[in-house]
Design a protein around this motif. Structure first.
Motif, mmCIF file in Angstrom:
data_model
loop_
_atom_site.group_PDB
_atom_site.id
_atom_site.type_symbol
_atom_site.label_atom_id
_atom_site.label_comp_id
_atom_site.label_asym_id
_atom_site.label_seq_id
_atom_site.Cartn_x
_atom_site.Cartn_y
_atom_site.Cartn_z
ATOM 1 N N GLU A 122 4.787 5.021 2.412
ATOM 2 C CA GLU A 122 5.219 6.385 2.639
ATOM 3 C C GLU A 122 5.353 6.712 4.127
ATOM 4 O O GLU A 122 6.368 7.229 4.566
ATOM 5 C CB GLU A 122 4.197 7.343 2.008
ATOM 6 C CG GLU A 122 4.365 8.770 2.477
ATOM 7 C CD GLU A 122 4.755 9.693 1.365
ATOM 8 O OE1 GLU A 122 4.431 9.369 0.220
ATOM 9 O OE2 GLU A 122 5.376 10.730 1.646
ATOM 10 N N ARG A 152 2.110 14.696 0.530
ATOM 11 C CA ARG A 152 0.962 13.831 0.326
ATOM 12 C C ARG A 152 0.139 13.720 1.601
ATOM 13 O O ARG A 152 0.673 13.710 2.697
ATOM 14 C CB ARG A 152 1.436 12.449 -0.099
ATOM 15 C CG ARG A 152 1.125 12.160 -1.533
ATOM 16 C CD ARG A 152 1.771 10.885 -1.971
ATOM 17 N NE ARG A 152 1.606 9.815 -0.995
ATOM 18 C CZ ARG A 152 0.576 8.974 -0.975
ATOM 19 N NH1 ARG A 152 -0.408 9.109 -1.845
ATOM 20 N NH2 ARG A 152 0.527 8.005 -0.100
ATOM 21 N N LYS A 157 -2.499 11.464 3.951
ATOM 22 C CA LYS A 157 -2.918 10.075 4.088
ATOM 23 C C LYS A 157 -4.329 9.944 3.537
ATOM 24 O O LYS A 157 -5.178 10.803 3.793
ATOM 25 C CB LYS A 157 -2.915 9.689 5.572
ATOM 26 C CG LYS A 157 -1.533 9.690 6.161
ATOM 27 C CD LYS A 157 -1.588 9.405 7.644
ATOM 28 C CE LYS A 157 -0.213 9.597 8.236
ATOM 29 N NZ LYS A 157 -0.203 9.559 9.698
ATOM 30 N N THR A 158 -4.564 8.870 2.809
ATOM 31 C CA THR A 158 -5.868 8.765 2.151
ATOM 32 C C THR A 158 -6.971 8.321 3.089
ATOM 33 O O THR A 158 -8.130 8.377 2.744
ATOM 34 C CB THR A 158 -5.803 7.755 0.992
ATOM 35 O OG1 THR A 158 -5.172 6.590 1.482
ATOM 36 C CG2 THR A 158 -5.036 8.314 -0.184
ATOM 37 N N TRP A 159 -6.595 7.861 4.291
ATOM 38 C CA TRP A 159 -7.691 7.362 5.143
ATOM 39 C C TRP A 159 -8.302 8.429 6.018
ATOM 40 O O TRP A 159 -9.135 8.160 6.853
ATOM 41 C CB TRP A 159 -7.215 6.183 5.974
ATOM 42 C CG TRP A 159 -6.061 6.452 6.870
ATOM 43 C CD1 TRP A 159 -6.035 7.269 7.932
ATOM 44 C CD2 TRP A 159 -4.769 5.888 6.768
ATOM 45 N NE1 TRP A 159 -4.824 7.259 8.505
ATOM 46 C CE2 TRP A 159 -4.004 6.412 7.819
ATOM 47 C CE3 TRP A 159 -4.159 4.990 5.886
ATOM 48 C CZ2 TRP A 159 -2.671 6.082 8.006
ATOM 49 C CZ3 TRP A 159 -2.847 4.654 6.105
ATOM 50 C CH2 TRP A 159 -2.109 5.201 7.147
ATOM 51 N N LYS A 175 0.825 -1.209 0.000
ATOM 52 C CA LYS A 175 0.000 0.000 0.000
ATOM 53 C C LYS A 175 0.859 1.258 0.000
ATOM 54 O O LYS A 175 1.842 1.345 0.729
ATOM 55 C CB LYS A 175 -0.924 0.003 1.224
ATOM 56 C CG LYS A 175 -1.940 -1.101 1.138
ATOM 57 C CD LYS A 175 -3.273 -0.704 1.702
ATOM 58 C CE LYS A 175 -4.276 -1.764 1.274
ATOM 59 N NZ LYS A 175 -5.227 -2.147 2.230
ATOM 60 N N GLU A 176 0.436 2.238 -0.784
ATOM 61 C CA GLU A 176 1.193 3.481 -0.898
ATOM 62 C C GLU A 176 1.354 4.179 0.455
ATOM 63 O O GLU A 176 2.429 4.632 0.814
ATOM 64 C CB GLU A 176 0.489 4.448 -1.865
ATOM 65 C CG GLU A 176 0.501 3.981 -3.308
ATOM 66 C CD GLU A 176 1.925 3.815 -3.829
ATOM 67 O OE1 GLU A 176 2.756 4.704 -3.554
ATOM 68 O OE2 GLU A 176 2.197 2.779 -4.475
ATOM 69 N N ASP A 177 0.248 4.260 1.198
ATOM 70 C CA ASP A 177 0.275 4.989 2.470
ATOM 71 C C ASP A 177 1.238 4.341 3.457
ATOM 72 O O ASP A 177 1.981 5.004 4.161
ATOM 73 C CB ASP A 177 -1.121 5.025 3.099
ATOM 74 C CG ASP A 177 -2.003 6.014 2.375
ATOM 75 O OD1 ASP A 177 -1.448 6.965 1.798
ATOM 76 O OD2 ASP A 177 -3.224 5.826 2.385
#
Lengths: 257, 283
Positions: free
Chosen positions: A234, A252, A254-256, A229-231
């Motif tokens: 990173e 960036r 975090k997408t969550w 996973k990207e997150d």
């Protein structure tokens, strides 16, 4: 997957007025290694302390082998087969290494079995054998961590809770300790719940992972998938993707969140 | 010389009780001296009122006071762990006062003598009359120390007690019932005080103020370095000898303040005590 050994449901734990865990649910299957990742103050240690009974939850249940154990005294929980390796080792500094190990087996009555397990942990960590009569307080940090893990193993637990075993150790020692943890799981069939900041190590030995942020679980998956996973890459593994232009110009999110 | 040694042993035993409890629970039990008084009275009661033999009465007194110590821990003192030291000090001093008034109600405030097998007997040793009472104190102390040492070093429960006092949390993780251990430590320490009381009784007569010896024992514990068991014993014997010599060589009255003078000097010069930094190891 195998049967669930430990199940936590909607757990909420407070430090005084501060809510350290905000409704957490997770499951640890028998004979697996499950890891909980998170930064400082995410509530990782609090989860372990609530499971082992040192802290009492406000809400929610902890079920171990089909029995609800939340709010039980820690010595009773240990007798049920959960061994907690606390953060910062917490060895008995003025007892010898051997006495520390025998204290690990305090709940057991079978002298022969204890002697057998003593040999077993000495074979895992030969350095402990050579230091057997030394005071535990005089050991190095790495040796103390080995002692803490061995001591927990001496109770012949069904499940071990490991709180940051890599804390303050050299990379080589961290690797060594994680290899032993994997061996204990494989050879002895001990279920492991591992809490770590060192996400790279943890994700490589665990089967399943949860990501904890400020008291909530924000992501869960099998470890190989989490590693992709990207997150995770990173923020937990510190790998930066190089953008089209070679350097990134934005931060960036975090997408969550 | 022998008398000073014997009295010093008593101080040492009471100081030992202080130290045991302090190391395990970080409470300072100022009622320690009064437990000694209870031990002496209980033994007296069995011997004189009920006509029980000395040794049986001795054992009964120690067992009863030890049990009492455990109950005290389980019902009262466990609740104040974590409260400021000040409230602990007040509580234990208060408990001591309660024990004293209880003793005066139960046994009266007269002064009693405890008849023992060693009473008023002496042996001539190298030309000096040696009274059996003092010898019994010294032998009792040595035996008791050996037993306690063996217990803490070689038995599973003894080790678990050491472990609980060194790291309570880790002891819990090992499945050691820490609360029970603390009650046991209280029992041992009360039992030791009772033994000291019974040993002391033939020498000093029993009355309800026997417990004030606890203050001198406290000085002994501080002198030895609070938290060190060998320190407590050596401190006790030192104080006993200092008292003896100041009684012999200094003007009248110095004998009773000597212990406190030593306490002040120690606190000023070497607050960690004689064994403070070095031997803070065993329970």
């Amino acid at each position: 997957m195998a049967d669930t050994l430990l199940a936590v449901a909607n757990l909420e734990t407070y430090y005084g007025p501060i809510m350290a865990i905000r409704g957490i649910s997770f499951a640890v299957p028998e004979r697996s290694v499950v890891t909980i990742l998170g930064a400082n103050g995410a509530g990782k240690s609090t989860i372990l302390k609530t499971v082992s009974g040192v802290m009492d939850p406000q809400k929610g249940t902890v079920t171990f082998a089909g029995r609800e154990i939340q709010g039980m005294d820690p010595d009773k929980v240990t007798r049920l087969g959960i061994s907690h390796v606390p953060e910062g080792r917490e060895v008995f500094p003025f007892l010898s290494v051997r006495e520390n190990l025998l204290m690990g087996a305090f709940t057991r009555r079978d002298v022969a079995g204890v002697a057998e397990d003593l040999e077993l942990v000495y074979s895992y960590f030969p350095v402990l054998r050579s230091r057997a009569e030394q005071r535990a307080g005089s050991l190095s940090g790495g040796e103390q961590q080995m002692l803490a893990i061995s001591r927990a193993l001496m109770a012949r637990p069904r499940m071990m809770l490991l709180d940051e075993p890599s804390l303050g150790l050299s990379p080589r020692l961290v690797k060594e300790i994680f290899e032993i943890i994997a061996r204990i799981n494989r050879e002895r069939g001990v279920t492991v719940l591992l809490v770590e900041q060192n996400a790279n190590m943890a994700l490589h030995i665990a089967d399943y992972g949860y990501v904890l942020e400020v008291g909530r679980i924000v992501m869960e998956d099998t470890c190989p998938r989490l590693l992709e996973k990207e997150d995770i890459k990173e923020f937990y593994l510190g790998m930066k993707e190089s953008g089209v232009r070679g350097t990134r110009r934005w931060k960036r999110k975090k997408t969550w969140r | 010389m022998l008398n000073g040694l014997a009295v010093g042993c008593i101080y040492g035993l009471v100081a030992l009780g202080f130290v045991l409890i302090y190391k395990a629970t970080e409470l300072v039990n100022f009622a320690q001296g009064d437990l000694l008084m209870l031990g002496a009275f209980t033994c007296y009661m069995f011997v004189v009122w009920y006509g029980v033999g000395y040794w049986v009465a001795f054992a009964l007194a120690v067992a009863l006071v030890a049990l009492f110590g455990a109950v005290l821990d389980a019902t009262i003192l466990r609740r104040i762990i974590g409260q400021p030291q000040f409230s602990v000090v007040m509580l234990t001093i208060g408990l001591g006062a309660i024990f004293r008034s209880f003793a005066s109600i139960a046994w009266g405030s007269e002064i009693y003598t405890l008849p023992t097998p060693f009473s008023a007997r002496a042996t001539r040793l190298a030309g000096v009359a040696v009274s059996h009472e003092y010898v019994s104190i010294i032998i009792g102390t040595v035996v008791l120390c050996a037993v306690l040492y063996a217990f803490f070093t070689f038995t599973r429960i003894g080790l678990a007690m050491q472990a609980s006092s060194q790291n309570q949390l880790a002891a819990y993780y090992m499945g050691i019932p820490v609360k029970l251990m603390f009650s046991l430590i209280w029992a041992i320490s009360a039992g030791v005080a009772a033994i000291a009381g019974v040993l002391l009784a033939p020498v000093s007569l029993i009355d309800i103020n026997l417990g004030f010896i606890g203050l001198k024992a406290f000085a002994a514990a501080v002198l030895g370095g609070f938290g060190s068991i060998p320190g407590a014993l050596v401190g006790g014997i030192t104080i006993g000898l200092i008292e003896l010599f100041s009684g012999a060589y200094l003007p009248q009255g110095f004998k009773d303040v000597a212990a406190y003078v030593v306490l002040l000097v120690v606190l000023a010069v070497r607050p960690q005590g004689m064994f403070g930094a070095i031997t803070r190891k065993k329970v």
